[in-house]
Write a protein that holds these residues in place. Structure first.
Motif, mmCIF file in Angstrom:
data_model
loop_
_atom_site.group_PDB
_atom_site.id
_atom_site.type_symbol
_atom_site.label_atom_id
_atom_site.label_comp_id
_atom_site.label_asym_id
_atom_site.label_seq_id
_atom_site.Cartn_x
_atom_site.Cartn_y
_atom_site.Cartn_z
ATOM 1 N N ILE A 99 0.844 -1.200 0.000
ATOM 2 C CA ILE A 99 0.000 0.000 0.000
ATOM 3 C C ILE A 99 0.875 1.244 0.000
ATOM 4 O O ILE A 99 2.039 1.196 0.388
ATOM 5 C CB ILE A 99 -0.966 0.063 1.211
ATOM 6 C CG1 ILE A 99 -0.214 0.172 2.514
ATOM 7 C CG2 ILE A 99 -1.944 -1.073 1.217
ATOM 8 C CD1 ILE A 99 -1.078 0.622 3.668
ATOM 9 N N CYS A 153 -4.934 5.561 2.567
ATOM 10 C CA CYS A 153 -4.193 4.379 2.111
ATOM 11 C C CYS A 153 -4.758 3.916 0.775
ATOM 12 O O CYS A 153 -5.962 3.719 0.653
ATOM 13 C CB CYS A 153 -4.315 3.241 3.115
ATOM 14 S SG CYS A 153 -3.748 3.667 4.748
ATOM 15 N N ALA A 190 -4.340 -1.354 -1.835
ATOM 16 C CA ALA A 190 -4.634 -2.673 -1.268
ATOM 17 C C ALA A 190 -5.543 -3.447 -2.228
ATOM 18 O O ALA A 190 -6.237 -2.844 -3.055
ATOM 19 C CB ALA A 190 -5.304 -2.527 0.092
ATOM 20 N N ALA A 209 -6.414 -3.592 3.397
ATOM 21 C CA ALA A 209 -6.416 -2.142 3.632
ATOM 22 C C ALA A 209 -6.376 -1.854 5.130
ATOM 23 O O ALA A 209 -5.625 -0.993 5.587
ATOM 24 C CB ALA A 209 -7.645 -1.505 2.992
ATOM 25 N N VAL A 212 -13.394 2.351 4.572
ATOM 26 C CA VAL A 212 -13.107 2.081 3.163
ATOM 27 C C VAL A 212 -13.974 3.043 2.354
ATOM 28 O O VAL A 212 -15.194 3.071 2.516
ATOM 29 C CB VAL A 212 -13.410 0.614 2.791
ATOM 30 C CG1 VAL A 212 -13.275 0.392 1.304
ATOM 31 C CG2 VAL A 212 -12.494 -0.324 3.550
#
Length: 186
Positions: A56, A68, A71, A77, A102
């Motif tokens: 990542i 981030c 992933a 992640a 997310v």
């Protein structure tokens, strides 16, 4: 041949974008000088930090917000974000791992047939749009899932959504529509 439910489509997740907060101020110069795999971007006011496993890249701002990217699953992640928080703790910051979310999932999928894009766009007119002079794909937006599907004439599709579940549901929803507009093999 009819669109039956036993067709197995491989949905390959290529990118998961997640955000989290550290609840503390971060000194970017300290991270740049003492951290590993770090790129300092003072003109943007951020530091890029890369992890090898899971692979990542994180954008770190001094406010403590971290994004981030890269992933290949929601679990990767979260694991990568936690490892990043631990790296910052080892540099001496009082980091708390909070507000993990997310925000975006990008996936690709290949249909077992080619697609007539003009026919597909005409039959799904308000939701689908196709501008061949601007982009080679037709765009199909599913507002209820907050997902966007890019449909290419080769049968390849790119799906963007807020999570993995919405991406999978978007592919399930669009498959019968694409099946109706498939090209017959010569």
């Amino acid at each position: 041949m009819e669109p039956n439910n036993d067709v197995a489509l491989d949905i390959i997740i290529t990118n998961v974008v997640a955000v989290f907060k550290t609840r503390c101020h971060l000194n970017l110069r300290t991270i740049a000088l003492e951290g590993t795999n770090v790129i300092y971007k003072p003109e943007f006011g951020k530091v890029l930090m890369k992890l090898r496993k899971p692979r990542i890249t994180a954008s770190i701002w001094s406010s403590g917000k971290i994004i981030c990217t890269g992933a290949t699953s929601e679990e990767d992640a979260k694991l990568g974000a936690r490892r990043l928080a631990r790296c910052l703790q080892k540099l001496g910051f009082k980091v708390r791992f909070t507000d993990f979310k997310v925000v975006n999932v990008l996936a690709v999928c290949s249909m077992p047939f080619q697609i007539h894009l003009i026919e597909f766009t005409k039959s799904n007119r308000p939701i689908a749009s196709y501008e061949p002079e601007l982009h080679p794909a037709a765009t199909y937006r599913i507002k209820s899932l907050k997902a966007t599907v890019q449909v290419f004439s080769t049968g390849s599709i790119t799906v963007t959504g807020p999570n993995v579940q919405s991406v999978a549901t978007a592919v399930e929803q669009i498959y019968p529509l694409l099946f109706e507009c498939r090209k017959t093999p010569r």
